[in-house]
Design an enzyme around this catalytic site. Sequence first.
Site, mmCIF file in Angstrom:
data_model
loop_
_atom_site.group_PDB
_atom_site.id
_atom_site.type_symbol
_atom_site.label_atom_id
_atom_site.label_comp_id
_atom_site.label_asym_id
_atom_site.label_seq_id
_atom_site.Cartn_x
_atom_site.Cartn_y
_atom_site.Cartn_z
ATOM 1 N N HIS A 187 0.816 -1.206 0.000
ATOM 2 C CA HIS A 187 0.000 0.000 0.000
ATOM 3 C C HIS A 187 0.856 1.264 0.000
ATOM 4 O O HIS A 187 0.492 2.266 -0.587
ATOM 5 C CB HIS A 187 -0.977 -0.024 1.181
ATOM 6 C CG HIS A 187 -2.295 -0.624 0.815
ATOM 7 N ND1 HIS A 187 -2.987 -1.479 1.625
ATOM 8 C CD2 HIS A 187 -3.046 -0.498 -0.310
ATOM 9 C CE1 HIS A 187 -4.107 -1.838 1.011
ATOM 10 N NE2 HIS A 187 -4.157 -1.270 -0.166
ATOM 11 N N ARG A 294 -4.775 -8.799 -20.856
ATOM 12 C CA ARG A 294 -4.059 -10.037 -20.521
ATOM 13 C C ARG A 294 -4.897 -10.787 -19.483
ATOM 14 O O ARG A 294 -4.894 -10.419 -18.307
ATOM 15 C CB ARG A 294 -2.694 -9.727 -19.914
ATOM 16 C CG ARG A 294 -1.635 -9.276 -20.899
ATOM 17 C CD ARG A 294 -0.284 -9.224 -20.181
ATOM 18 N NE ARG A 294 0.820 -9.062 -21.099
ATOM 19 C CZ ARG A 294 1.381 -7.887 -21.394
ATOM 20 N NH1 ARG A 294 0.932 -6.788 -20.839
ATOM 21 N NH2 ARG A 294 2.399 -7.825 -22.244
ATOM 22 N N ARG A 330 -7.531 -11.061 -24.930
ATOM 23 C CA ARG A 330 -6.692 -12.174 -25.395
ATOM 24 C C ARG A 330 -7.053 -13.440 -24.625
ATOM 25 O O ARG A 330 -7.198 -13.399 -23.401
ATOM 26 C CB ARG A 330 -5.219 -11.835 -25.176
ATOM 27 C CG ARG A 330 -4.295 -12.928 -25.685
ATOM 28 C CD ARG A 330 -2.849 -12.505 -25.593
ATOM 29 N NE ARG A 330 -2.360 -12.502 -24.224
ATOM 30 C CZ ARG A 330 -1.128 -12.129 -23.883
ATOM 31 N NH1 ARG A 330 -0.285 -11.716 -24.817
ATOM 32 N NH2 ARG A 330 -0.738 -12.147 -22.641
ATOM 33 N N GLU A 429 3.605 -12.958 -32.923
ATOM 34 C CA GLU A 429 4.728 -13.035 -31.973
ATOM 35 C C GLU A 429 5.627 -14.228 -32.254
ATOM 36 O O GLU A 429 6.521 -14.541 -31.475
ATOM 37 C CB GLU A 429 4.227 -13.029 -30.522
ATOM 38 C CG GLU A 429 3.113 -13.978 -30.210
ATOM 39 C CD GLU A 429 2.533 -13.788 -28.802
ATOM 40 O OE1 GLU A 429 3.099 -13.056 -27.990
ATOM 41 O OE2 GLU A 429 1.488 -14.420 -28.533
ATOM 42 N N ASN A 452 7.320 -8.465 -27.461
ATOM 43 C CA ASN A 452 8.085 -9.110 -26.380
ATOM 44 C C ASN A 452 8.503 -10.514 -26.798
ATOM 45 O O ASN A 452 9.666 -10.902 -26.685
ATOM 46 C CB ASN A 452 7.264 -9.180 -25.098
ATOM 47 C CG ASN A 452 6.721 -7.825 -24.683
ATOM 48 O OD1 ASN A 452 7.233 -6.802 -25.122
ATOM 49 N ND2 ASN A 452 5.699 -7.813 -23.865
ATOM 50 N N ASP A 453 7.536 -11.274 -27.282
ATOM 51 C CA ASP A 453 7.864 -12.618 -27.740
ATOM 52 C C ASP A 453 8.484 -12.597 -29.139
ATOM 53 O O ASP A 453 9.406 -13.352 -29.424
ATOM 54 C CB ASP A 453 6.615 -13.515 -27.744
ATOM 55 C CG ASP A 453 6.331 -14.057 -26.350
ATOM 56 O OD1 ASP A 453 7.302 -14.487 -25.683
ATOM 57 O OD2 ASP A 453 5.172 -14.053 -25.925
ATOM 58 N N ARG A 463 13.865 -13.710 -23.484
ATOM 59 C CA ARG A 463 13.519 -12.349 -23.032
ATOM 60 C C ARG A 463 13.804 -12.130 -21.548
ATOM 61 O O ARG A 463 13.847 -10.998 -21.080
ATOM 62 C CB ARG A 463 12.057 -12.018 -23.364
ATOM 63 C CG ARG A 463 11.016 -12.764 -22.564
ATOM 64 C CD ARG A 463 9.635 -12.641 -23.218
ATOM 65 N NE ARG A 463 8.658 -11.951 -22.392
ATOM 66 C CZ ARG A 463 7.355 -11.895 -22.667
ATOM 67 N NH1 ARG A 463 6.879 -12.482 -23.744
ATOM 68 N NH2 ARG A 463 6.532 -11.264 -21.887
ATOM 69 N N CYS A 500 0.956 -4.536 -29.274
ATOM 70 C CA CYS A 500 0.707 -4.520 -27.831
ATOM 71 C C CYS A 500 1.934 -4.938 -27.033
ATOM 72 O O CYS A 500 1.901 -4.984 -25.809
ATOM 73 C CB CYS A 500 -0.479 -5.396 -27.478
ATOM 74 S SG CYS A 500 -0.283 -7.103 -28.005
HETATM 75 C C1 PEP Z 1 4.196 -9.897 -26.344
HETATM 76 O O1 PEP Z 1 4.701 -11.012 -26.435
HETATM 77 O O2 PEP Z 1 4.678 -8.869 -26.847
HETATM 78 C C2 PEP Z 1 2.950 -9.715 -25.582
HETATM 79 C C3 PEP Z 1 2.285 -8.576 -25.594
HETATM 80 O O3 PEP Z 1 2.533 -10.768 -24.827
HETATM 81 P P1 PEP Z 1 3.110 -11.137 -23.375
HETATM 82 O O4 PEP Z 1 4.085 -10.068 -23.011
HETATM 83 O O5 PEP Z 1 1.923 -11.210 -22.499
HETATM 84 O O6 PEP Z 1 3.740 -12.450 -23.655
HETATM 85 MG MG MG Z 2 3.539 -12.749 -25.847
#
Ligand code: PEP
Ligand code: MG
Length: 572
Positions: A187, A294, A330, A429, A452-453, A463, A500
Amino acid sequence: MTKRFKGIAASDGVAIGKVYLFEKTEIILNEENIHESDVEKELNSLNRAIKEYSNELKNRETTTDAEDEVRNAHIELVSDPSLIEMASDKIKNSLQNAELALHTTIQEMASVFEMLDDEYLRERAADYRDIGENIMYKLKGIAPKTLSSLDDDYIIVAEELTPTDTSTMDKDHVLGLVMELGGKTSHSSIIAQTLGIPAVVGMKDIRSNLKNDDFIILDALEGVVIVNPDEKTIADYEAKFASIKANKELAEKYKFEKPVTLDGRSVEVVSNIGGIEDLKLALEDGAEGVGLFRTEFLYMEGNDFPTEEYQFSVYKEAAELLEGKPLIIRTLDIGGDKGLDYFEFPKEENPFLGWRALRIGFDRKDILRTQLRAILRASAFGDVKILLPMIISVQEIQTVQEYIEEFKSELRDEGHDFNENIEVGIMIETPASVFVAEDLIQNCDFFSIGTNDLTQYILAVDRGNEKISHLYDYFNPAVLRAIKQVIDASHKYGKWTGMCGSMASDVQATYLLLGMGLDEFSSVSSKVGLIKSVINNAKLSEAEKFAEKVLSLSQIDDIRVLLKEKDDELHS
Ligand code: PEP
Ligand code: MG
């Protein structure tokens, strides 16, 4: 000599200033047992102390929602009949004095939370300890040390600050917070975030390396404290400070603007969320919808898979809060680095290349069915779209589409409303999805690029592996060219592409992505205003030329130079 310490960034920002070491009032516990004849007296003392503290809470003035929330939560904890019952029982039956009874009761209550896996719930133990401490002060008749009146501006350094400490501190004089203990979701951290005060937690042993009035830099973007910084570091941070301030002002100015370039190209700036609270913040930050919900968090908070009714209620609430703005949900993306306490995953050599996301859904259609039915039902309440993670083939989309038709037919028979034309998009991805993007887009409604992926799979760089994190870079030409290919494929078939992954939240990438033709930016909500500021000050025709130049380069360093120059120009 300059020294650096590393902790966990808990509330964004940078502060430069003097240290105030905050030591709490020590409580020495009276552990003596009592005689039966004293039971009544001890019970009365306990009740009086609880009442006094409860009144103090009720009269406490608050300036933010977060403080108000903490205060109300604490009023509820203090009025919880089991607190009094448990402590009274210890006085009556174990002949503990009021202090000891309170102490052991609070320990027991807090330890229940401390054992939980969920970080947020675990942090609630601190709230129990906080109210326990305050009732104890009342029992002992001590006025505790507080931060409510500071004679100058300070960075507060403490072992841990309770929510009471942060709620009652002299906000006009607190430049930042540094704690040896505590978590990001405590908090105290949440209050610091809403007050916009930079904070770093989990910075072990920092107190023994500092004394009052030491000059330090608190970089709560990186989670770093620099003690006795040299001239050059101070100058660098002063520049960083000025730029953060300017960015904050820009974000405020643009957050509710429509994102349109100077030559009339409209794009969407939406936000990523993990639940309803995130959505509320995103709307306050100016997001025009949700580009990625998510849903993993819904599955992580309980002891079993969430029911269709529960999921439906959350998705419906989100759709209603959005009032017709898009809500892209998603389907479950567990596996890889995300597990569930109640679900057994096989031991895998390469979990990121393993049984995750829809691969689980295809083997466990029941899980997918519950979620897709909930999403479909929520589609009657807003502009809800479905997003499929980790797609590698047309076949996979077609299978899900068949399922969706099957579930629609069930819902029709059951008399549920839903959007017959609900759009279905896919995450890009995997390298496979880039190569066959043209085939995929002919089988779905839109793309959302998960950088990200995508970055980890294209570059074959984990990653989460610190050792090779310097190689993990979405500005690598291989990743940039893949992104361009995907956007072009969607446009060729009259469809759109959003993003995203974290790259969409990187303001240095905004101008480039705009020039590459990206249609939707789904970022963390705090970046919405800044992204809009870049778009609204750009000319698409020039951004396109810039993107062409960047895409022609084969070295990341050269790409970064161009990006930096552009960034400086846009923010000058
Ligand atoms: C991504 O892979 O860019 C993505 C948005 O999904 P996550 O980060 O939840 O794997
Ligand atoms: Mg992903």
